[in-house]
Design a protein around this motif. Sequence first.
Motif, PDB file in Angstrom:
ATOM      1  N   PRO A  47       0.793  -1.224   0.000  1.00  0.00           N
ATOM      2  CA  PRO A  47       0.000   0.000   0.000  1.00  0.00           C
ATOM      3  C   PRO A  47       0.826   1.275   0.000  1.00  0.00           C
ATOM      4  CG  PRO A  47       0.165  -0.762   2.245  1.00  0.00           C
ATOM      5  CD  PRO A  47       0.949  -1.741   1.366  1.00  0.00           C
ATOM      6  N   THR A  48       2.148   1.190  -0.150  1.00  0.00           N
ATOM      7  CA  THR A  48       2.996   2.377  -0.127  1.00  0.00           C
ATOM      8  C   THR A  48       2.597   3.354  -1.226  1.00  0.00           C
ATOM      9  OG1 THR A  48       4.821   1.052   0.698  1.00  0.00           O
ATOM     10  CG2 THR A  48       5.381   3.205  -0.229  1.00  0.00           C
ATOM     11  N   GLY A  49       2.236   4.575  -0.834  1.00  0.00           N
ATOM     12  CA  GLY A  49       1.873   5.608  -1.793  1.00  0.00           C
ATOM     13  C   GLY A  49       0.462   5.512  -2.326  1.00  0.00           C
ATOM     14  N   HIS A  50      -0.337   4.609  -1.782  1.00  0.00           N
ATOM     15  CA  HIS A  50      -1.694   4.422  -2.275  1.00  0.00           C
ATOM     16  C   HIS A  50      -2.707   5.085  -1.348  1.00  0.00           C
ATOM     17  CE1 HIS A  50      -0.768   0.757  -4.967  1.00  0.00           C
ATOM     18  NE2 HIS A  50       0.325   1.469  -4.760  1.00  0.00           N
ATOM     19  N   HIS A  55      -3.271  10.508  -8.604  1.00  0.00           N
ATOM     20  CA  HIS A  55      -2.016  11.259  -8.651  1.00  0.00           C
ATOM     21  C   HIS A  55      -1.334  11.025  -9.986  1.00  0.00           C
ATOM     22  CE1 HIS A  55      -2.626  10.820  -4.296  1.00  0.00           C
ATOM     23  NE2 HIS A  55      -2.062  12.001  -4.242  1.00  0.00           N
ATOM     24  N   ASP A  56      -0.547  12.006 -10.408  1.00  0.00           N
ATOM     25  CA  ASP A  56       0.253  11.805 -11.609  1.00  0.00           C
ATOM     26  C   ASP A  56       1.607  11.231 -11.205  1.00  0.00           C
ATOM     27  OD1 ASP A  56       1.785  13.908 -10.685  1.00  0.00           O
ATOM     28  OD2 ASP A  56       1.182  15.320 -12.230  1.00  0.00           O
ATOM     29  N   GLU A  57       2.519  11.085 -12.169  1.00  0.00           N
ATOM     30  CA  GLU A  57       3.796  10.434 -11.898  1.00  0.00           C
ATOM     31  C   GLU A  57       4.665  11.190 -10.897  1.00  0.00           C
ATOM     32  OE1 GLU A  57       5.684  12.176 -16.047  1.00  0.00           O
ATOM     33  OE2 GLU A  57       5.699  10.044 -15.676  1.00  0.00           O
ATOM     34  N   LYS A  58       4.394  12.463 -10.662  1.00  0.00           N
ATOM     35  CA  LYS A  58       5.146  13.240  -9.684  1.00  0.00           C
ATOM     36  C   LYS A  58       4.444  13.239  -8.322  1.00  0.00           C
ATOM     37  CE  LYS A  58       8.030  14.847 -12.785  1.00  0.00           C
ATOM     38  NZ  LYS A  58       9.202  14.113 -13.085  1.00  0.00           N
ATOM     39  N   GLY A  59       3.323  12.493  -8.203  1.00  0.00           N
ATOM     40  CA  GLY A  59       2.595  12.438  -6.949  1.00  0.00           C
ATOM     41  C   GLY A  59       1.646  13.593  -6.741  1.00  0.00           C
ATOM     42  N   ARG A  60       1.419  14.393  -7.791  1.00  0.00           N
ATOM     43  CA  ARG A  60       0.521  15.550  -7.681  1.00  0.00           C
ATOM     44  C   ARG A  60      -0.908  15.135  -8.004  1.00  0.00           C
ATOM     45  NH1 ARG A  60       4.247  18.670 -11.835  1.00  0.00           N
ATOM     46  NH2 ARG A  60       3.491  16.861 -12.911  1.00  0.00           N
ATOM     47  N   THR A  61      -1.853  15.737  -7.324  1.00  0.00           N
ATOM     48  CA  THR A  61      -3.257  15.515  -7.643  1.00  0.00           C
ATOM     49  C   THR A  61      -3.613  16.378  -8.846  1.00  0.00           C
ATOM     50  OG1 THR A  61      -3.761  15.137  -5.328  1.00  0.00           O
ATOM     51  CG2 THR A  61      -5.620  15.646  -6.758  1.00  0.00           C
ATOM     52  N   PRO A  62      -4.145  15.754  -9.916  1.00  0.00           N
ATOM     53  CA  PRO A  62      -4.454  16.541 -11.130  1.00  0.00           C
ATOM     54  C   PRO A  62      -5.555  17.550 -10.906  1.00  0.00           C
ATOM     55  CG  PRO A  62      -4.895  14.182 -11.465  1.00  0.00           C
ATOM     56  CD  PRO A  62      -4.421  14.363 -10.075  1.00  0.00           C
TER      57      PRO A  62
END
Length: 62
Positions: A47-50, A55-62
């Motif tokens: 679940p790491t990062g889930h 999120h996009d590839e940089k971890g930003r919420t679109p």
Amino acid sequence: MTGAPTAEVYRIDWLPGTDVLHGVCHCGAERTAEDPVELWGWMLAHPTGHDSTSHDEKGRTP
């Protein structure tokens, strides 16, 4: 194949007209990325990062 069967479903879709892939983890978390290896790595790191936010590839919420 080794081990017991699992009900976990991972999905990666290509977004037509782009180089972007959209991945959905079995937990419902979503992410987009251009690199399929990065996207699979993120999914298999569950679940790491889930979370339930996309999120996009940089971890930003679109």
